[in-house]
Design a protein around this motif. Structure first.
Motif, mmCIF file in Angstrom:
data_model
loop_
_atom_site.group_PDB
_atom_site.id
_atom_site.type_symbol
_atom_site.label_atom_id
_atom_site.label_comp_id
_atom_site.label_asym_id
_atom_site.label_seq_id
_atom_site.Cartn_x
_atom_site.Cartn_y
_atom_site.Cartn_z
ATOM 1 N N GLN A 167 0.849 -1.183 0.000
ATOM 2 C CA GLN A 167 0.000 0.000 0.000
ATOM 3 C C GLN A 167 0.890 1.241 0.000
ATOM 4 N N TRP A 168 0.568 2.160 -0.864
ATOM 5 C CA TRP A 168 1.213 3.467 -0.908
ATOM 6 C C TRP A 168 0.199 4.461 -0.372
ATOM 7 N N TRP A 169 0.625 5.586 0.189
ATOM 8 C CA TRP A 169 -0.339 6.504 0.764
ATOM 9 C C TRP A 169 0.104 7.950 0.706
ATOM 10 N N ALA A 170 -0.889 8.788 0.963
ATOM 11 C CA ALA A 170 -0.687 10.228 1.085
ATOM 12 C C ALA A 170 -1.792 10.744 1.998
ATOM 13 N N GLY A 171 -1.534 11.826 2.654
ATOM 14 C CA GLY A 171 -2.527 12.429 3.522
ATOM 15 C C GLY A 171 -2.357 13.930 3.537
ATOM 16 N N GLY A 172 -3.380 14.616 3.963
ATOM 17 C CA GLY A 172 -3.288 16.064 4.028
ATOM 18 C C GLY A 172 -4.545 16.682 4.582
ATOM 19 N N GLY A 173 -4.612 17.975 4.436
ATOM 20 C CA GLY A 173 -5.749 18.738 4.932
ATOM 21 C C GLY A 173 -6.640 19.180 3.790
ATOM 22 N N CYS A 174 -7.896 19.400 4.117
ATOM 23 C CA CYS A 174 -8.876 19.813 3.109
ATOM 24 C C CYS A 174 -9.660 21.017 3.604
ATOM 25 N N ARG A 175 -10.114 21.790 2.668
ATOM 26 C CA ARG A 175 -11.068 22.857 2.944
ATOM 27 C C ARG A 175 -12.390 22.369 2.376
ATOM 28 N N GLN A 176 -13.405 22.306 3.201
ATOM 29 C CA GLN A 176 -14.694 21.769 2.766
ATOM 30 C C GLN A 176 -15.683 22.891 2.532
ATOM 31 N N GLN A 177 -16.359 22.826 1.385
ATOM 32 C CA GLN A 177 -17.469 23.719 1.080
ATOM 33 C C GLN A 177 -18.605 22.834 0.599
ATOM 34 N N GLY A 178 -19.542 22.545 1.496
ATOM 35 C CA GLY A 178 -20.648 21.654 1.151
ATOM 36 C C GLY A 178 -20.129 20.251 0.867
ATOM 37 N N ALA A 179 -20.402 19.744 -0.310
ATOM 38 C CA ALA A 179 -19.997 18.390 -0.687
ATOM 39 C C ALA A 179 -18.602 18.335 -1.296
ATOM 40 N N VAL A 180 -17.943 19.481 -1.448
ATOM 41 C CA VAL A 180 -16.642 19.538 -2.132
ATOM 42 C C VAL A 180 -15.517 19.755 -1.123
ATOM 43 N N PHE A 181 -14.508 18.877 -1.191
ATOM 44 C CA PHE A 181 -13.309 18.975 -0.369
ATOM 45 C C PHE A 181 -12.154 19.348 -1.299
ATOM 46 N N SER A 182 -11.529 20.500 -1.083
ATOM 47 C CA SER A 182 -10.334 20.892 -1.827
ATOM 48 C C SER A 182 -9.154 20.549 -0.931
ATOM 49 N N CYS A 183 -8.332 19.595 -1.375
ATOM 50 C CA CYS A 183 -7.302 19.027 -0.497
ATOM 51 C C CYS A 183 -5.898 19.297 -1.001
ATOM 52 N N LYS A 184 -5.013 19.576 -0.056
ATOM 53 C CA LYS A 184 -3.578 19.714 -0.329
ATOM 54 C C LYS A 184 -2.886 18.610 0.446
ATOM 55 N N LEU A 185 -2.211 17.737 -0.278
ATOM 56 C CA LEU A 185 -1.513 16.630 0.364
ATOM 57 C C LEU A 185 -0.199 17.122 0.958
#
Length: 155
Positions: free
Chosen positions: A74-92
């Motif tokens: 398994q390879w992975w990445a994680g980060g934070g998101c800004r949520q607006q309703g159903a949309v998550f804009s994420c920066k890993l």
């Protein structure tokens, strides 16, 4: 990029904070295993399995697990998101890149920009290997709800 232990710790801490905020902030797990028929049609697609854990509402974050053709790790990445309703804009984290996760009635759609993503897999000594997830076959991923245990880091 996070070492595996730190990645798991951050997700656990975020999940704990989400639990404090109440059920509306629970972690959401989505997954997809690509079958042979799909992979035969999409010969340039290297991803064979993908899991995504989203932390919804105020404690927004993302954890992604990926498996590639010919590689059982398994390879992975994680980060934070800004949520607006159903949309998550994420920066890993690190040089992982950016993506958009959009929740819908069936699951989520991940949109990856042309620059792609970078995922990691550390060895037993904690030294990370990195792999790019880019190209036309890796711009959109459609995933469906899955049990929480599906999104737990493996290896």
């Amino acid at each position: 990029m996070f070492p595996k232990g730190l990645f798991i710790g951050v997700l656990t801490a975020l999940a704990g904070l989400a639990g404090i905020a109440g059920p509306a902030s629970a972690a959401l797990c989505y997954a997809r295993d690509y079958d042979t028929a799909h992979l035969v049609k999409h010969v340039d697609q290297r991803v064979t399995r993908i899991t995504v854990r989203l932390l919804a509402d105020n404690g927004s974050g993302i954890g992604i697990g990926l498996w590639f053709r010919g590689d059982k790790r398994q390879w992975w990445a994680g980060g934070g998101c800004r949520q607006q309703g159903a949309v998550f804009s994420c920066k890993l984290d690190g040089d992982g890149g950016m993506l958009t996760a959009t929740r819908n009635a069936k699951g989520i759609r991940l949109d990856v920009p042309a620059a792609g993503l970078q995922v990691e897999h550390p060895d037993a000594q904690g030294n990370a290997s990195f792999q790019a997830v880019d190209g036309p076959e890796h711009r959109v991923f459609l995933l469906w709800p899955a049990p929480e245990t599906t999104c737990e880091p493996q290896n």
